[in-house]
Design a protein around this motif. Structure first.
Motif, PDB file in Angstrom:
ATOM      1  N   SER A 122     -25.849  74.200 -13.322  1.00 10.67           N
ATOM      2  CA  SER A 122     -27.139  74.909 -13.193  1.00 10.67           C
ATOM      3  C   SER A 122     -25.662  76.078 -12.918  1.00 10.67           C
ATOM      4  O   SER A 122     -24.337  76.197 -12.190  1.00 10.67           O
ATOM      5  N   PRO A 123     -26.436  77.652 -13.081  1.00  7.64           N
ATOM      6  CA  PRO A 123     -25.833  78.866 -13.303  1.00  7.64           C
ATOM      7  C   PRO A 123     -25.182  78.743 -11.559  1.00  7.64           C
ATOM      8  O   PRO A 123     -23.740  79.676 -11.770  1.00  7.64           O
ATOM      9  N   ASP A 124     -25.381  78.960 -10.649  1.00  8.22           N
ATOM     10  CA  ASP A 124     -25.115  78.494  -9.396  1.00  8.22           C
ATOM     11  C   ASP A 124     -23.939  77.829  -9.388  1.00  8.22           C
ATOM     12  O   ASP A 124     -22.540  77.853  -8.533  1.00  8.22           O
ATOM     13  N   GLU A 125     -23.480  76.650 -10.243  1.00  7.20           N
ATOM     14  CA  GLU A 125     -22.082  75.696 -10.325  1.00  7.20           C
ATOM     15  C   GLU A 125     -20.882  76.384 -10.930  1.00  7.20           C
ATOM     16  O   GLU A 125     -19.905  76.436 -11.418  1.00  7.20           O
ATOM     17  N   ASP A 126     -21.550  77.823 -11.609  1.00  7.99           N
ATOM     18  CA  ASP A 126     -20.672  78.251 -12.152  1.00  7.99           C
ATOM     19  C   ASP A 126     -19.024  78.637 -11.829  1.00  7.99           C
ATOM     20  O   ASP A 126     -17.819  78.640 -12.592  1.00  7.99           O
ATOM     21  N   VAL A 129     -17.255  75.250 -12.438  1.00 10.34           N
ATOM     22  CA  VAL A 129     -16.255  74.827 -13.725  1.00 10.34           C
ATOM     23  C   VAL A 129     -15.360  76.353 -13.933  1.00 10.34           C
ATOM     24  O   VAL A 129     -14.267  75.676 -14.312  1.00 10.34           O
ATOM     25  N   THR A 130     -15.307  77.795 -13.291  1.00 16.24           N
ATOM     26  CA  THR A 130     -13.925  78.669 -13.353  1.00 16.24           C
ATOM     27  C   THR A 130     -13.300  77.988 -12.843  1.00 16.24           C
ATOM     28  O   THR A 130     -11.817  78.018 -12.914  1.00 16.24           O
ATOM     29  N   PRO A 144     -17.045  80.689 -18.342  1.00 22.04           N
ATOM     30  CA  PRO A 144     -18.250  80.856 -17.322  1.00 22.04           C
ATOM     31  C   PRO A 144     -18.508  82.670 -17.225  1.00 22.04           C
ATOM     32  O   PRO A 144     -17.963  83.532 -17.306  1.00 22.04           O
ATOM     33  N   GLY A 145     -20.142  83.395 -17.686  1.00 29.42           N
ATOM     34  CA  GLY A 145     -20.482  84.718 -17.802  1.00 29.42           C
ATOM     35  C   GLY A 145     -19.696  85.378 -18.855  1.00 29.42           C
ATOM     36  O   GLY A 145     -20.671  86.512 -19.150  1.00 29.42           O
ATOM     37  N   ARG A 151     -24.268  77.551 -22.470  1.00 31.61           N
ATOM     38  CA  ARG A 151     -24.326  76.750 -20.771  1.00 31.61           C
ATOM     39  C   ARG A 151     -23.154  75.375 -20.968  1.00 31.61           C
ATOM     40  O   ARG A 151     -22.433  75.793 -21.794  1.00 31.61           O
ATOM     41  N   TRP A 152     -23.600  75.015 -19.623  1.00 35.20           N
ATOM     42  CA  TRP A 152     -22.324  74.344 -19.501  1.00 35.20           C
ATOM     43  C   TRP A 152     -22.943  72.567 -19.443  1.00 35.20           C
ATOM     44  O   TRP A 152     -23.851  72.977 -18.282  1.00 35.20           O
ATOM     45  N   ALA A 167     -19.174  73.159 -23.056  1.00 32.99           N
ATOM     46  CA  ALA A 167     -19.951  74.215 -23.264  1.00 32.99           C
ATOM     47  C   ALA A 167     -20.510  74.701 -24.203  1.00 32.99           C
ATOM     48  O   ALA A 167     -20.450  73.721 -25.504  1.00 32.99           O
TER      49      ALA A 167
END
Length: 245
Positions: A122-126, A129-130, A144-145, A151-152, A167
């Motif tokens: 989910s985007p909350d997990e970016d 990932v970073t 991310p961003g 998507r990841w 990704a």
């Protein structure tokens, strides 16, 4: 010489070459393309974070197209394509120099293998990932961003730590792109990178029917991984305007 304005024209002119069709990015705003006989060039801004000119076909005709394209879109654009062709084109166009080589890999079908453990994040997990990319793949073009990084996917351990990611990024309508592959240093050798790549590649094939990627020739472990998944390899090169390449 004629300018191409529709994806179908690029597909026809290049015989549906995956590198050319990917670079066209569905002929989104800002992308331009030209053809001359069997030669085609496509100028695409910020395709995998670089202004690129994909090159295909007869070297003499392609060189003329590259000259025209550079005059139209400017010196920030870097021609790239099959290695032998790019060396010929670069030698024929004043002001260009070879910048380097890498591999372009494509598949239309996956080999058999385990896919368990990977899923879309989910985007909350970016932020996770970073953090993983900072240590495991700090040179990744996909981060991310960036809007084109769609998507990841990732794999976490039982404690919730993110161990591997990949990704779906800069995908074109009929060529999906696998990017941003990274495995935590302490988790390498366990097949996690292969599993997350297999998961993303399967999704790209289902949606786009072809999946491609770019990989450094000096990364034999990555080349082996992608070959195991069923990707075929093309040696490519990139060039740039003298002084900027």
């Amino acid at each position: 010489m004629r300018e191409l304005t529709r994806t179908a024209e690029v597909v026809d002119a290049s015989a549906d070459d995956d590198l050319i069709v990917w670079t066209a990015q569905g002929m989104k705003p800002g992308v331009r393309a030209w053809a001359d006989g069997d030669a085609v060039v496509v100028a695409s801004p910020r395709a995998s974070r670089r202004d690129r000119i994909a090159v295909h076909g007869d070297a003499a005709r392609a060189a003329r197209l590259v000259r025209h394209a550079l005059a139209e879109v400017g010196p920030s654009f870097r021609p790239f394509g099959d290695r032998a062709l790019l060396h010929e084109v670069t030698g024929a166009v004043d002001g260009l120099e070879i910048a380097g080589g890498f591999s372009w890999m494509t598949t239309t079908g996956l080999t058999e293998g385990a896919r368990s453990g990977a899923g879309w994040l989910s985007p909350d997990e970016d932020p996770d990932v970073t953090d993983l990319l900072k240590t495991a793949n700090p040179d990744s073009y996909a981060v991310p961003g960036i809007p084109e990084v769609r998507r990841w996917a990732g794999i976490r351990d039982d404690a919730g730590e993110l161990l591997a990611v990949a990704a779906d990024a800069w995908s074109a309508p009929t060529v999906g792109l696998l990017a941003g592959v990274a495995t935590a240093v302490q988790a390498r050798g366990r097949g996690l990178g292969e599993r997350v790549c297999r998961f993303v590649t399967a999704a790209l094939l289902a949606e786009h029917h072809r999946a491609s990627l770019m990989v450094d020739d000096a990364n034999p472990s990555a080349l082996s991984l992608y070959a195991r998944l069923g990707f075929s390899r093309r040696l490519v090169a990139a060039s740039g305007v003298t002084g900027s390449a």
